[in-house]
Design a protein around this motif. Structure first.
Motif, PDB file in Angstrom:
ATOM      1  N   ALA A 198      23.710   9.295 -41.785  1.00  0.00           N
ATOM      2  CA  ALA A 198      24.355   8.903 -40.021  1.00  0.00           C
ATOM      3  C   ALA A 198      22.899   8.643 -39.106  1.00  0.00           C
ATOM      4  O   ALA A 198      22.869   7.253 -38.555  1.00  0.00           O
ATOM      5  CB  ALA A 198      25.209   9.848 -39.349  1.00  0.00           C
ATOM      6  N   ALA A 199      22.492   9.618 -39.249  1.00  0.00           N
ATOM      7  CA  ALA A 199      21.288   9.960 -38.385  1.00  0.00           C
ATOM      8  C   ALA A 199      20.248   8.527 -38.957  1.00  0.00           C
ATOM      9  O   ALA A 199      19.391   7.840 -38.506  1.00  0.00           O
ATOM     10  CB  ALA A 199      20.438  11.044 -38.832  1.00  0.00           C
ATOM     11  N   GLU A 200      20.238   7.997 -39.946  1.00  0.00           N
ATOM     12  CA  GLU A 200      18.504   7.152 -40.425  1.00  0.00           C
ATOM     13  C   GLU A 200      19.290   5.339 -40.283  1.00  0.00           C
ATOM     14  O   GLU A 200      19.188   4.926 -39.304  1.00  0.00           O
ATOM     15  CB  GLU A 200      19.805   6.871 -42.575  1.00  0.00           C
ATOM     16  N   LEU A 201      21.088   5.294 -39.807  1.00  0.00           N
ATOM     17  CA  LEU A 201      21.516   4.031 -39.612  1.00  0.00           C
ATOM     18  C   LEU A 201      21.570   4.226 -38.235  1.00  0.00           C
ATOM     19  O   LEU A 201      21.459   3.419 -37.412  1.00  0.00           O
ATOM     20  CB  LEU A 201      22.844   4.139 -39.415  1.00  0.00           C
ATOM     21  N   ASP A 202      21.584   5.490 -37.462  1.00  0.00           N
ATOM     22  CA  ASP A 202      21.218   5.148 -36.046  1.00  0.00           C
ATOM     23  C   ASP A 202      19.722   5.703 -35.637  1.00  0.00           C
ATOM     24  O   ASP A 202      18.942   5.057 -33.852  1.00  0.00           O
ATOM     25  CB  ASP A 202      21.672   6.997 -35.629  1.00  0.00           C
ATOM     26  N   GLY A 203      18.803   4.682 -36.930  1.00  0.00           N
ATOM     27  CA  GLY A 203      17.497   4.827 -36.534  1.00  0.00           C
ATOM     28  C   GLY A 203      16.327   5.696 -36.806  1.00  0.00           C
ATOM     29  O   GLY A 203      15.187   4.914 -36.072  1.00  0.00           O
ATOM     30  N   ALA A 204      16.644   6.775 -36.821  1.00  0.00           N
ATOM     31  CA  ALA A 204      15.671   7.895 -36.916  1.00  0.00           C
ATOM     32  C   ALA A 204      15.244   8.078 -38.119  1.00  0.00           C
ATOM     33  O   ALA A 204      15.124   7.649 -39.414  1.00  0.00           O
ATOM     34  CB  ALA A 204      16.578   9.329 -37.268  1.00  0.00           C
ATOM     35  N   THR A 205      13.914   8.681 -38.299  1.00  0.00           N
ATOM     36  CA  THR A 205      12.744   7.931 -38.920  1.00  0.00           C
ATOM     37  C   THR A 205      13.197   9.640 -39.742  1.00  0.00           C
ATOM     38  O   THR A 205      13.427  10.471 -39.197  1.00  0.00           O
ATOM     39  CB  THR A 205      10.814   7.880 -38.951  1.00  0.00           C
ATOM     40  N   GLN A 208      11.558  12.235 -38.049  1.00  0.00           N
ATOM     41  CA  GLN A 208      12.958  12.292 -36.396  1.00  0.00           C
ATOM     42  C   GLN A 208      14.155  12.851 -37.087  1.00  0.00           C
ATOM     43  O   GLN A 208      15.077  14.288 -36.566  1.00  0.00           O
ATOM     44  CB  GLN A 208      13.410  10.705 -35.861  1.00  0.00           C
ATOM     45  N   ARG A 209      14.889  12.837 -38.287  1.00  0.00           N
ATOM     46  CA  ARG A 209      15.430  12.999 -38.588  1.00  0.00           C
ATOM     47  C   ARG A 209      15.708  15.323 -39.331  1.00  0.00           C
ATOM     48  O   ARG A 209      16.482  15.635 -38.864  1.00  0.00           O
ATOM     49  CB  ARG A 209      15.933  12.582 -40.142  1.00  0.00           C
TER      50      ARG A 209
ATOM     51  N   ARG B  72      17.267   1.922 -40.876  1.00  0.00           N
ATOM     52  CA  ARG B  72      17.278   2.713 -39.650  1.00  0.00           C
ATOM     53  C   ARG B  72      16.701   0.618 -39.515  1.00  0.00           C
ATOM     54  O   ARG B  72      16.577   0.997 -37.104  1.00  0.00           O
ATOM     55  CB  ARG B  72      17.176   3.520 -39.337  1.00  0.00           C
ATOM     56  N   PHE B  80      32.232   7.465 -40.687  1.00  0.00           N
ATOM     57  CA  PHE B  80      32.118   7.546 -41.934  1.00  0.00           C
ATOM     58  C   PHE B  80      33.248   7.818 -42.110  1.00  0.00           C
ATOM     59  O   PHE B  80      34.123   8.709 -41.106  1.00  0.00           O
ATOM     60  CB  PHE B  80      31.001   8.765 -41.803  1.00  0.00           C
ATOM     61  N   TYR B  86      27.057  14.967 -35.185  1.00  0.00           N
ATOM     62  CA  TYR B  86      25.730  15.772 -35.416  1.00  0.00           C
ATOM     63  C   TYR B  86      27.097  17.069 -34.995  1.00  0.00           C
ATOM     64  O   TYR B  86      27.363  17.302 -33.040  1.00  0.00           O
ATOM     65  CB  TYR B  86      24.903  15.293 -34.796  1.00  0.00           C
TER      66      TYR B  86
END
Lengths: 300, 352
Positions: A198-205, A208-209, B72, B80, B86
């Protein structure tokens, strides 16, 4: 009588029995010795009064004596250095390795399992091995460093006053690494994979993750690892007799070794107890951190 | 085209997960990927997201080839099945996560989150943690988190399957309404063909990594390309009976008691062995008028609909509007509406 039996087999009595047993052992084997230690630090203890409970009251004399010792500040500094650097090394390297093995490459779990070896080894043996490695004249480390051209002449790790404490720190980091890595691995494994997706899709490197997902999700694990690491480091005794014996000239002595020397080499039990009381303050702080971090658990 | 999937293949070692998959998704379309578990629909969705690497083929988003772009950089949002909220962040923090990552100021991000919360009915929940929310609320947060980003496409991975039945039906219309309101492009994975049929403009039916058929929902319902699609789409499922085309090529004889003969509106190869597909609503029961006599094995009535099964081999399922006119054990005449009969080749299962 019958009601008592029913209570023990089915009711509240059973709960009390279980709690009672645990409390009994805790009191008998930890609580009372601890209180006795506190008491001794305020008494005059010598070979003649060793067997009695009531001894001459010393007030704060033992404490004054310890603070006045020429090696007091040196030992305190060494202890702080030993605790901080050991924990930092164990934690940072342990976390790094935990993340490395989390990548699930071929053989990852097997190699991670092998790290347990260091945990199984007795401290005296580890100290012995690191003594050989760090030996000034025939040590492997010096041979490697010289071979690589990093140093020109042998470094006397264990007998150089500036380095002796570092020799023990290096051995202690190696000894505690597996424990840190394993606990942190468990914490990492408990973070659901889809959070990272989810974080990856939200744009986090990747960084950042790590900062926004891994670290906050690991909060309670990190608190526990650090608290247990502090306790484990303050407990670490075996390496000192095996490597430096606190020397040269107390430059690698720490409180736990000093307390042991005081009590069991010089048979000055009162002052030994006094030194260990100073350690209690540190352990108490660790216990607070540990309890607080496991209380504020945030999961799923 | 908003998303173009061209001749996509995906191998997991020796396992061929996706075979020559091609789907074109215009802007604003709602596409459902549907199929039994293990058919590759989730793998396809995750490939679009970039969470799986594809072995060969081309994947384009807004005309740009994204084969080698990390997730990204693809600017797609995913909801999902587990919601993947989170847990250590409040609802507002969950929703503003991607904006904050992009460097949008906290105030602007929060303003945006409030607007979306308004639309998704989350305004009162912004300060809560995910663990304090119900399943339906978590689902909304997951959607809100995706909407805040204004992505190029929304990807849904069985988002409703963790909800209870009533809420699931309600959320179906809500998700679709949201899609229309945002003018979004959505790809929606589900194993539930009713969800696919009711929500999507375009349905892709998959099995074992292959697209069996794709098209508008009613196209799939009325003209299934093969027996698998015919059986998978529609509830209750289509009845299948063995049959043989008559000598004239304009009739089919069914392997049922008293071998009824059904006239065909189009010519078929004489003597060919076929499987005859009949939807439950295209069969009816009558006291005296019908091709064959059948005994009724079971009756289920919901009040508005009556479901019958017959004591034949194979068993037939039929549906009628209204209350049940027959009871278990009754015999009745079975009428088969000939114009709605589907024919499939017995060997290849392909529609004739």
């Amino acid at each position: 009588m019958k009601r008592l039996f029913i209570s023990i087999s089915d009711g509240k009595g059973f709960d009390i029995l279980l709690v009672g047993l645990a409390m009994f052992f805790l009191l008998a084997l930890a609580g009372i010795p601890l209180l006795y230690n506190v008491l001794m630090s305020f008494q005059e203890v010598d070979m003649f009064t060793l067997g009695s409970f009531i001894r001459p009251w010393a007030g704060l004399d033992n404490y004054r004596y310890i603070f006045a010792q020429p090696e007091f500040w040196l030992v305190m500094k060494n202890t702080a250095l030993f605790v901080f650097c050991s924990m930092a090394g164990q934690f940072v390297l342990g976390f790094g390795l935990a993340i490395f093995f989390q990548q699930n490459f071929w053989g990852a779990s097997t190699i991670r399992g092998l790290f347990l070896v260091s945990w199984v080894m007795p401290g005296l043996v580890v100290g012995g091995i690191w003594s050989f490695i760090l030996a000034g004249d025939y040590g492997v480390l010096n041979a490697i460093l010289e071979g690589l051209g990093i140093i020109d002449e042998p470094v006397f790790w264990k007998s150089d006053p500036d380095l002796a404490i570092w020799a023990v720190i290096i051995a202690n980091i190696w000894l505690g690494l597996a424990f840190n890595m394993l606990l942190l691995s468990v914490g990492l494994a408990a973070i659901p994979r889809d959070l990272y997706e989810a974080a990856e899709l939200d744009g986090a490197t990747a960084w950042q993750r790590f900062r926004t997902i891994t670290l906050p999700m690991m909060r309670s694990t990190i608190g526990a690892v650090l608290a247990l690491g502090l306790i484990g480091t303050l407990q670490q005794f075996d390496l000192f007799p095996a490597m430096t014996e606190g020397g040269p000239a107390n430059t690698s002595s720490v409180t736990q070794y000093w307390a042991w020397q005081m009590s069991f080499k010089q048979y000055d039990f009162a002052r030994g107890a006094t030194i260990s009381m100073l350690m209690l303050v540190f352990v108490f702080m660790a216990a607070i951190v540990y309890v607080r971090s496991t209380r504020g658990e945030v999961r799923g | 085209m908003q998303i173009e999937i061209l001749n996509l293949d995906k191998h997991y070692g020796a396992y061929h997960a996706l075979r020559d998959v091609t789907v074109q998704i215009p802007k604003g379309q709602f596409v459902a990927l549907v199929g039994p578990s293990g058919c590759g629909k989730s793998t396809l969705l995750r490939s679009i997201a970039g969470l799986e690497t594809i072995t060969s083929g081309t994947l384009k988003i807004e005309g740009e080839i994204v084969n080698d772009l990390p997730p990204r950089k693809r600017d797609v949002a995913m909801v999902f099945q587990s919601y993947a909220l989170y847990p250590h962040m409040s609802v507002a923090e969950n929703m503003t996560y991607s904006l904050r990552i992009q460097g949008v100021s906290k105030a602007d991000a929060l303003k945006r989150a409030r607007e979306v919360a308004e639309v998704t009915g989350l305004t009162d929940l912004l300060d809560r943690r995910p663990r304090d929310l119900s399943g339906g609320q978590r689902q909304r947060v997951a959607m809100g988190r995706a909407i805040v980003r204004e992505p190029k496409a929304f990807l849904f991975d069985e988002p409703l399957s963790n909800l209870d039945a009533a809420l699931r039906v309600h959320m179906r219309t809500e998700v679709r309404a949201l899609h229309d309101r945002l003018g979004a492009t959505s790809v929606y994975v589900t194993h539930d063909q009713i969800e696919a049929m009711t929500m999507a403009d375009h349905v892709v039916v998959m099995r074992q990594g292959v697209i069996e058929q794709q098209g508008a929902p009613m196209e799939l319902y009325d003209r299934p390309a093969n027996k698998f699609v015919a059986g998978f789409i529609g509830s209750p499922a289509m009845n299948f009976v063995d049959g043989k085309i008559g000598e004239d090529g304009h009739s089919v004889t069914l392997a049922l008691p008293n071998t009824p003969v059904i006239p065909l509106s189009r010519k078929a190869e004489a003597g060919r062995n076929v499987t005859v597909g009949m939807r439950p609503e295209h069969l009816s029961l009558d006291a005296n008028d019908g091709q064959i006599e059948v005994a009724i094995r079971s009756v289920e009535s919901t009040g508005s609909m009556a479901y019958y099964t017959t004591r034949t081999d194979p068993e037939l399922m039929l549906v009628e509007q209204g209350r049940n006119r027959f009871r278990t054990g009754d015999t009745a005449r079975l009428r088969i509406a000939p114009e709605n009969v589907q024919l499939f080749d017995r060997k290849t299962d392909i529609a004739i």
